[in-house]
Design a protein around this motif. Structure first.
Motif, PDB file in Angstrom:
ATOM      1  N   VAL A  62       4.950  -1.368-106.227  1.00 18.76           N
ATOM      2  CA  VAL A  62       4.185  -0.487-105.764  1.00 18.76           C
ATOM      3  C   VAL A  62       3.591  -0.585-104.277  1.00 18.76           C
ATOM      4  CG1 VAL A  62       2.247  -1.513-106.865  1.00 18.76           C
ATOM      5  CG2 VAL A  62       2.138   1.020-106.634  1.00 18.76           C
ATOM      6  N   GLY A  63       3.687   0.416-103.681  1.00 21.28           N
ATOM      7  CA  GLY A  63       2.876   0.142-102.490  1.00 21.28           C
ATOM      8  C   GLY A  63       1.447   0.334-102.520  1.00 21.28           C
ATOM      9  N   ILE A  64       0.644  -0.160-101.285  1.00 16.08           N
ATOM     10  CA  ILE A  64      -0.592  -0.012-101.145  1.00 16.08           C
ATOM     11  C   ILE A  64      -0.821   0.312 -99.794  1.00 16.08           C
ATOM     12  CG2 ILE A  64      -3.151  -0.951-101.429  1.00 16.08           C
ATOM     13  CD1 ILE A  64      -1.908  -0.472-104.136  1.00 16.08           C
ATOM     14  N   SER A  65      -1.912   1.169 -99.547  1.00 21.52           N
ATOM     15  CA  SER A  65      -2.313   1.610 -98.153  1.00 21.52           C
ATOM     16  C   SER A  65      -2.853   0.328 -97.413  1.00 21.52           C
ATOM     17  CB  SER A  65      -2.901   2.840 -98.093  1.00 21.52           C
ATOM     18  OG  SER A  65      -3.743   2.951 -96.723  1.00 21.52           O
ATOM     19  N   SER A  66      -2.641   0.237 -96.243  1.00 21.65           N
ATOM     20  CA  SER A  66      -3.253  -0.882 -95.509  1.00 21.65           C
ATOM     21  C   SER A  66      -4.752  -0.638 -95.248  1.00 21.65           C
ATOM     22  CB  SER A  66      -2.378  -1.396 -94.097  1.00 21.65           C
ATOM     23  OG  SER A  66      -1.162  -2.008 -94.720  1.00 21.65           O
ATOM     24  N   PHE A  67      -4.853   0.902 -94.970  1.00 18.88           N
ATOM     25  CA  PHE A  67      -6.254   1.115 -94.778  1.00 18.88           C
ATOM     26  C   PHE A  67      -7.142   0.787 -96.083  1.00 18.88           C
ATOM     27  CE2 PHE A  67      -4.196   4.592 -92.023  1.00 18.88           C
ATOM     28  CZ  PHE A  67      -4.879   4.220 -90.609  1.00 18.88           C
ATOM     29  N   HIS A  68      -6.586   1.261 -97.237  1.00 17.19           N
ATOM     30  CA  HIS A  68      -7.416   0.720 -98.447  1.00 17.19           C
ATOM     31  C   HIS A  68      -7.388  -0.730 -98.559  1.00 17.19           C
ATOM     32  CE1 HIS A  68      -6.297   4.901-100.260  1.00 17.19           C
ATOM     33  NE2 HIS A  68      -7.618   4.887 -99.764  1.00 17.19           N
ATOM     34  N   ALA A  69      -6.406  -1.553 -98.216  1.00 20.32           N
ATOM     35  CA  ALA A  69      -6.620  -2.704 -98.368  1.00 20.32           C
ATOM     36  C   ALA A  69      -7.713  -3.512 -97.578  1.00 20.32           C
ATOM     37  CB  ALA A  69      -4.952  -3.507 -98.074  1.00 20.32           C
ATOM     38  N   LEU A  96     -17.492   5.511 -93.223  1.00 20.81           N
ATOM     39  CA  LEU A  96     -16.590   4.398 -93.291  1.00 20.81           C
ATOM     40  C   LEU A  96     -15.359   4.659 -92.519  1.00 20.81           C
ATOM     41  CD1 LEU A  96     -15.665   1.409 -94.104  1.00 20.81           C
ATOM     42  CD2 LEU A  96     -14.915   2.463 -96.362  1.00 20.81           C
ATOM     43  N   ILE A  97     -15.007   4.117 -91.324  1.00 19.02           N
ATOM     44  CA  ILE A  97     -13.677   4.391 -90.677  1.00 19.02           C
ATOM     45  C   ILE A  97     -13.065   3.006 -90.500  1.00 19.02           C
ATOM     46  CG2 ILE A  97     -12.998   4.994 -88.271  1.00 19.02           C
ATOM     47  CD1 ILE A  97     -15.539   7.039 -88.103  1.00 19.02           C
ATOM     48  N   VAL A  98     -12.024   3.078 -90.642  1.00 14.66           N
ATOM     49  CA  VAL A  98     -10.904   2.039 -90.973  1.00 14.66           C
ATOM     50  C   VAL A  98     -10.193   2.085 -89.614  1.00 14.66           C
ATOM     51  CG1 VAL A  98      -9.407   0.383 -92.020  1.00 14.66           C
ATOM     52  CG2 VAL A  98     -10.803   1.778 -93.296  1.00 14.66           C
ATOM     53  N   VAL A  99     -10.069   0.838 -88.916  1.00 14.73           N
ATOM     54  CA  VAL A  99      -9.412   0.804 -87.618  1.00 14.73           C
ATOM     55  C   VAL A  99      -8.528  -0.391 -87.619  1.00 14.73           C
ATOM     56  CG1 VAL A  99      -9.427   0.839 -84.973  1.00 14.73           C
ATOM     57  CG2 VAL A  99     -11.311   1.684 -86.490  1.00 14.73           C
ATOM     58  N   LEU A 100      -7.176  -0.191 -87.437  1.00 12.34           N
ATOM     59  CA  LEU A 100      -6.210  -0.912 -87.732  1.00 12.34           C
ATOM     60  C   LEU A 100      -5.564  -1.305 -86.381  1.00 12.34           C
ATOM     61  CD1 LEU A 100      -4.654  -0.393 -91.209  1.00 12.34           C
ATOM     62  CD2 LEU A 100      -6.527  -1.948 -90.632  1.00 12.34           C
ATOM     63  N   ASP A 101      -4.937  -2.686 -86.086  1.00 10.00           N
ATOM     64  CA  ASP A 101      -4.280  -3.030 -85.060  1.00 10.00           C
ATOM     65  C   ASP A 101      -2.913  -2.346 -85.023  1.00 10.00           C
ATOM     66  OD1 ASP A 101      -3.452  -4.440 -82.604  1.00 10.00           O
ATOM     67  OD2 ASP A 101      -3.457  -6.303 -83.710  1.00 10.00           O
ATOM     68  N   SER A 102      -2.569  -1.717 -83.953  1.00 11.70           N
ATOM     69  CA  SER A 102      -1.103  -1.003 -83.820  1.00 11.70           C
ATOM     70  C   SER A 102      -0.538  -1.862 -82.742  1.00 11.70           C
ATOM     71  CB  SER A 102      -1.475   0.548 -83.405  1.00 11.70           C
ATOM     72  OG  SER A 102      -1.913   0.525 -82.000  1.00 11.70           O
ATOM     73  N   ARG A 103      -0.823  -2.851 -82.179  1.00 13.17           N
ATOM     74  CA  ARG A 103      -0.181  -3.943 -81.198  1.00 13.17           C
ATOM     75  C   ARG A 103      -0.309  -2.978 -80.017  1.00 13.17           C
ATOM     76  NH1 ARG A 103      -0.086  -5.822 -85.706  1.00 13.17           N
ATOM     77  NH2 ARG A 103       1.128  -7.625 -86.518  1.00 13.17           N
ATOM     78  N   ARG A 104      -0.759  -1.954 -79.755  1.00 16.07           N
ATOM     79  CA  ARG A 104      -0.723  -1.221 -78.579  1.00 16.07           C
ATOM     80  C   ARG A 104      -2.564  -0.904 -78.339  1.00 16.07           C
ATOM     81  NH1 ARG A 104       4.025   3.305 -78.674  1.00 16.07           N
ATOM     82  NH2 ARG A 104       5.676   1.834 -78.860  1.00 16.07           N
TER      83      ARG A 104
END
Length: 229
Positions: free
Chosen positions: A104-111, A124-132
């Protein structure tokens, strides 16, 4: 593999292998009935393809389990590093095929938000690294639902969102989050998605976080297809 349900028909936590390879590193964890049995992590932008399977095997051995004793194999589906996500998903699907255990997949935002200490009354705002310079951004509600469609956002647009959202709790691993420290009405918790959170979310009895074990990219992969001869 076991089929664990309670009298109400809801799934019990069971034994879950979690895999995370979309951040700047990789991690593997096994949880049994929400209790951690074993975990390993490494910080690396490259080499997940050679590091992951030996890490999974070490964690499995440390937990003292065979693959067939797992109930689920959960993998962070993204967004994140395109190459890293593909490595983790390929491993999860390969193990699922070999063992008969569902993946099963899990969203990286949720993780990434899974271990965050919530701030009462704050968005709650989740901000993930995009390499950009443009990070991946999502806002989560109290039930971990997406309040806005996850998107790629410029730093200027993120500034405007954060200022309008205060009080706001920001979490994730994007370098842009450092700019918000010490600002009034804003709290920052720097944390990447982790395999233990992936496994814990996959143990949710209502399966609220389940996704297909396929990559979630948000923006197109950095792949150039060969031209026809």
């Amino acid at each position: 593999m076991t089929n664990r349900t309670d009298p109400a028909g809801k799934a019990r936590p069971g034994t879950i292998l979690g895999i995370e390879t979309g951040s700047r590193g990789l991690s593997v964890a096994i949880l049994k009935d929400a209790r951690p049995l074993a975990r390993e992590a490494a910080r690396s932008d490259h080499g997940q393809a050679t590091m992951l399977m030996p890490m999974i095997e070490r964690v499995r051995a440390a937990a003292g389990l065979g693959y067939a004793e797992l109930d689920r194999i959960a993998v962070a589906a993204g967004p994140g590093s395109f190459t890293g996500l593909r490595v983790g998903l390929a491993a999860a699907l390969g193990l699922a095929l070999a063992s008969g255990v569902p993946a099963v997949g899990i969203s990286s935002f949720h993780a990434a938000a899974g271990g965050v200490e919530r701030w009462a009354g704050a968005r709650l705002i989740v901000v993930l690294d995009s390499r950009r310079d443009e990070p991946f951004v999502a806002e989560l509600g109290g039930d971990a639902d997406f309040l806005r469609t996850p998107s790629v956002m410029s730093v200027a647009a993120l500034d405007a969102l954060v200022e309008s959202a205060a009080p706001v709790l920001l979490c994730g691993d994007a370098p842009a989050l450092e700019r918000y420290r010490a600002r009034d009405g804003i709290r920052v918790q720097m944390r990447a998605a982790d395999a233990a959170d992936v496994a814990r979310l996959a143990a949710d009895p209502e399966r609220r976080f389940d996704l297909p074990p396929k990559p979630v990219y948000i923006r197109p992969p950095d792949v150039t297809m060969p031209k026809p001869a």
